[in-house]
Write an enzyme that holds these catalytic residues in place. Structure first.
Site, PDB file in Angstrom:
ATOM      1  CG  HIS A 354      66.719  87.843   0.413  1.00 55.01           C
ATOM      2  ND1 HIS A 354      67.793  88.711   0.367  1.00 55.01           N
ATOM      3  CD2 HIS A 354      66.842  87.157   1.561  1.00 55.01           C
ATOM      4  CE1 HIS A 354      68.535  88.535   1.444  1.00 55.01           C
ATOM      5  NE2 HIS A 354      67.984  87.596   2.196  1.00 55.01           N
ATOM      6  CE  LYS A 542      70.283  93.578 -13.582  1.00 52.98           C
ATOM      7  NZ  LYS A 542      70.271  94.001 -12.198  1.00 52.98           N
ATOM      8  NE  ARG A 543      70.163  82.672 -12.703  1.00 50.73           N
ATOM      9  CZ  ARG A 543      70.008  81.551 -11.997  1.00 50.73           C
ATOM     10  NH1 ARG A 543      70.733  81.331 -10.922  1.00 50.73           N
ATOM     11  NH2 ARG A 543      69.141  80.627 -12.370  1.00 50.73           N
ATOM     12  CE  LYS A 548      67.262  89.122 -11.494  1.00 50.29           C
ATOM     13  NZ  LYS A 548      67.711  89.971 -10.376  1.00 50.29           N
ATOM     14  CB  THR A 650      73.842  93.564  -4.512  1.00 52.22           C
ATOM     15  OG1 THR A 650      73.643  92.306  -5.169  1.00 52.22           O
ATOM     16  CG2 THR A 650      73.107  93.555  -3.182  1.00 52.22           C
ATOM     17  CE  LYS A 654      77.992  92.859  -5.935  1.00 50.28           C
ATOM     18  NZ  LYS A 654      77.355  91.583  -6.278  1.00 50.28           N
TER      19      LYS A 654
END
Ligand code: 26V
Length: 809
Positions: A354, A542-543, A548, A650, A654
């Protein structure tokens, strides 16, 4: 069950459980009664499912994961059971509001983020597809910490999610097993000349399973998520203390045992070399495999056929000890020889990677490992020796290559290598990610055996992320194209026939607006921030991680604000930037990012001179439930990771499913989203993965160049440290240094200009209402491609060899 029957059963339940009348009962009593009624309702099908699996001797798949981020189950279960309407109406007639009861349930937050939520989506899909697939994990007493923002800063509070009990779990004391730690191994030679290994003076810990039913969508299937809890093996001797000292020791010992399943580790990128984490990993893997073996043997199957009847999937490397543990069981307990045991083990186990972030790859120091798990260490050593020998025969003299592939090297055990060597299938979670695994991270293994490697692009369950989270959109879709899309989500494509239907698209827009109203109300009541309903809701949830690039989003907001300060009449569609996400408690830069967002919010949201054109909202304590409110209310989905770094994502799926437009880099599954919707229905910007990887490999990027050449960049970067932000002057110096002096590891500054430009394109598209609505529609229509049902079908057919087993009522 019809409405009258429901009401009657419900009242009886409430009275029997609490000894109270409906009038006397509290909301919590009413919630517990509903849970209990549902347990009764589910049980026959749960029993039946298990009986049928056994009678047909269907192959069973066990999804081993150290995290399952389930969220709330009550509403989802009602939908899956086809009981929501009856229940809602029946309760209403009794004067009870179902949605109030739903709020009583705690979010089961037994996960950090994407990896744990994926596991939950997969369980939902396996049950919905009538596949015999179950989960195996840890029942943490405390889930991921609860995040509060105090004076702009993140503080962490314990998530005591079990404090009022949990209606969905079944404690199964009769199915408890023992897991051994420590001790030493003695080898003896048996009469037939075979060597056998005795694990002596080990400490045995009791693993008690708690089962949670996983309910299929209106198909009678009920699979099982089994979560293990650590307890004292010999409860009685704990009471045989002779003096106070004994007593204190006994209590300490009890605590040390229970600590194993007490806390979820909150950092999803820096595996701590902590003993407790290793204990957790072995604990649930050993307990899970032992219980699988018990079940397998009770069905009278021959051990030689194990891998035909059982599949074990390991979700990242955290359960990779399944490889040596299954070997141990087969050799020490079942008396198989090495080669046969190895054949069975590798045929049973499959592995998903992952992440490619080097800091997230697990390794364990040999010394520590050997002390805790002496027998398992011996087995890993032998796996390593045999594997290296095989490599030597294949690559004679290539020491370097062999050292790079060895399971044990430089005094540490490499868990990803163990997982690859010990399984028959290895996959990444999006096309790009799988390519990067094959070409970079696991290149040597790929060259050695390319047939092992696959891609399985992630997915999300449309039942939670559309049916549950966005019921109005669900109804609109079903009225337009019928309900078959629920079983076959790719049929969402039928929506495309409404591409030019202005009435339909107006209805879509109305639903979006209603979802935005709900969010606006929530934001106002929780944070006192009033948000312009007609602004673009631009969301990054998100985290919080450097890769990111929440920082890129923040710098862009600072830039927009600068522009507005120069020209308050600036022609722009009003924007509301919404963030949510947790920073790992020890991750300094991430916590500073949270603080920066909050400080920026407090400045911008109070500035009257910019005419409400900009708002910044940080929502506390991101969770599955909060996500269910945010995705349906989004206009824009921020997916802006450094290309090559986000394995899949993911959240992107969504958002798409709820009709938001992605602004994103060519990273992870964004690439496949672009392929699906076409470049005109997504906004892509920035470096490609190849460009990023080339910079990493060859250098050539200098953050100072960007700083010196782009005055916009220079301005916002300086604002971090020149007293412009109302806090101590040096507060954000580390962020400044991180971006400039440490040369901006994730190319934030490099991508800045392209990001600004992408946002301008976005603003432009949003103004063309018809066009924007068509984009939303295209996104929804293509989102069936990202249903986890599709992903799970692929795993079942290509990796697990798993067949459907339809349960008749
Ligand atoms: C690592 C560790 C290290 C020790 C402490 C606890 C902990 C917990 C989780 C992890 C694994 C992090 C990997 C991860 O979550 N990857 C994400 O997986 C998603 C599902 O495949 C994917 O969509 C995201 O892109 C990827 O970042």
């Amino acid at each position: 069950m019809d409405k009258e029957g429901f009401k009657e059963t419900y009242i009886r339940k409430l009275q029997a459980l609490h000894g109270k009348s409906l009038e006397e009962s509290s909301i919590h009593d009413q919630y517990i009664a509903l849970g209990s009624l549902l347990r009764d309702y589910i049980s026959p099908n749960w029993i039946k499912t298990n009986q049928q699996y056994k009678a047909n001797s269907d192959k069973q798949l066990y999804y081993f994961s150290i995290e399952f981020l389930l969220g709330k189950l009550l509403d989802m279960n009602l939908i899956n059971l086809g009981m929501k309407e009856v229940c809602q109406d029946g309760l209403a007639e009794l004067g009870i509001n179902l949605s109030v009861l739903l709020q009583q349930e705690p979010d089961a937050g037994l996960g950090n983020g994407g990896l744990g939520r994926l596991a939950a989506c997969f369980l939902d899909s396996m049950a919905a597809l009538s596949l015999p697939g179950h989960g195996c994990g840890i029942r943490y007493t405390y889930g991921l910490f609860e995040q509060k923002i105090v004076k702009n800063y993140q503080v962490e509070l314990p998530d005591n999610w079990l404090k009022d009990g949990y209606i969905w779990e079944y404690r199964r004391t009769d199915k408890a097993v023992e897991v051994s730690f420590g001790g030493h191994v003695r080898s003896i030679v048996k009469a037939d000349g075979r060597v056998c290994y005795l694990h002596e003076s080990a400490e045995a810990i009791l693993a008690v399973p708690y089962d949670i039913p996983m309910i299929g969508y209106q198909n009678n299937t009920v699979n099982t998520l089994r979560l293990w809890s650590a307890e004292l093996a010999h409860n009685d001797c704990y009471f045989t203390f002779r003096n106070r000292n004994d007593f204190v020791k006994a209590i300490e010992y009890k605590n040390s045992v229970e600590r194993i399943s007490k806390y979820l580790y909150p950092d999803d990128t820096h595996p701590e070399g902590r003993l407790l984490r290793l204990k957790q990993e072995y604990f649930f893997v050993s307990a899970g495999l032992q219980s699988i073996l018990k079940g397998f043997k009770s069905a009278n199957h021959k051990i030689q056929f194990f891998s035909e009847k059982i599949g074990v999937h390991i979700n990242d490397t955290h359960p990779a000890l399944a490889v040596p543990e299954l070997m141990r069981i087969l050799i020490d307990d079942e008396n198989l020889g090495w080669d046969e045991a190895w054949q069975i083990t590798t045929q049973t186990i499959s592995y998903t990677n992952h992440t490619v972030l080097p800091e997230a790859l697990e390794t364990w120091p040999v010394d520590m490992f050997q002390n805790l798990l002496p027998r398992i260490y011996m087995i890993i050593e032998e796996i390593n020796q045999r594997f290296c020998k095989e490599l030597w025969e294949h690559y004679p003299g290539q020491w370097g290559r062999i050292a790079d592939m060895a399971v044990i090297a430089d005094g540490v055990i490499h868990m990803a290598r163990l997982a690859v060597v010990g399984s028959h299938s290895v996959n990444g979670v999006a096309k790009l990610h799988s390519d990067i695994l094959q070409q970079y991270l696991l290149h040597n293994y790929y060259q050695y055996d390319p047939t092992k490697f696959h891609n399985k692009t992630n997915g999300i369950t449309h039942r939670r992320w559309l049916l549950k989270a966005n019921p109005q959109l669900t109804d609109l879709i079903s009225n337009a194209i019928g309900t078959n899309w629920i079983a076959e989500p790719k049929e969402l494509l039928l929506l495309r026939k409404y591409a030019k239907d202005t009435v339909f698209k107006e209805q879509l827009a109305t639903i979006k607006l209603k979802n935005k109203i709900k969010l606006v109300d929530h934001i106002y009541s929780h944070y006192g921030i009033s948000v312009n309903l007609h602004s673009i809701f631009d969301i990054q949830i998100k985290r919080i991680h450097a890769y990111k690039r929440q920082i890129l989003n923040v710098l862009h907001i600072m830039h927009l604000y600068n522009e507005l300060k120069i020209n308050p009449q600036l022609d722009m569609v009003p924007r509301t930037f919404i963030f949510a996400g947790k920073a790992a408690p020890g991750y300094y830069i991430a916590k500073q990012t949270v603080k920066l967002i909050n400080i920026l919010g407090s400045v911008i949201n109070h500035d009257k001179t910019i005419q409400d054109k900009l708002k910044v909202v940080f929502m506390e304590n991101y969770s599955v439930s909060l996500g269910e409110m945010l995705f349906p209310a989004a206009d824009v989905s921020e997916q802006i990771s450094t290309a090559s770094k986000e394995a899949s994502g993911t959240g992107n799926m969504k958002f798409m499913m709820n009709g938001a437009i992605t602004i994103g880099t060519l990273d992870g599954a964004n690439i496949e989203i672009e392929e699906a919707v076409g470049p005109e229905n997504i906004i892509i910007f920035g470096l490609t993965a190849q460009q990023a990887l080339d910079y990493y490999k060859h250098g050539g990027y200098n953050a100072w160049d960007v700083y010196n050449e782009d005055m916009r960049v220079k301005k916002v970067i300086e604002q971090l440290v020149n007293g412009y932000l109302p806090d101590e002057r040096e507060e954000f110096r580390p962020l400044y240094d991180y971006l400039l002096r440490h040369n901006d590891e994730f190319f934030v500054l490099k991508d800045f200009a392209a990001y600004v430009d992408a946002h301008q394109r976005l603003d432009h598209k949003f103004r063309q209402k018809q066009h924007w609505q068509s984009m939303c529609l295209e996104n929804i229509a293509h989102s069936g491609l990202f249903s986890s049902d599709k992903t799970i079908r692929e795993y079942a057919a290509e990796t697990w060899n798993l067949e459907r087993s339809i349960i008749r009522r």
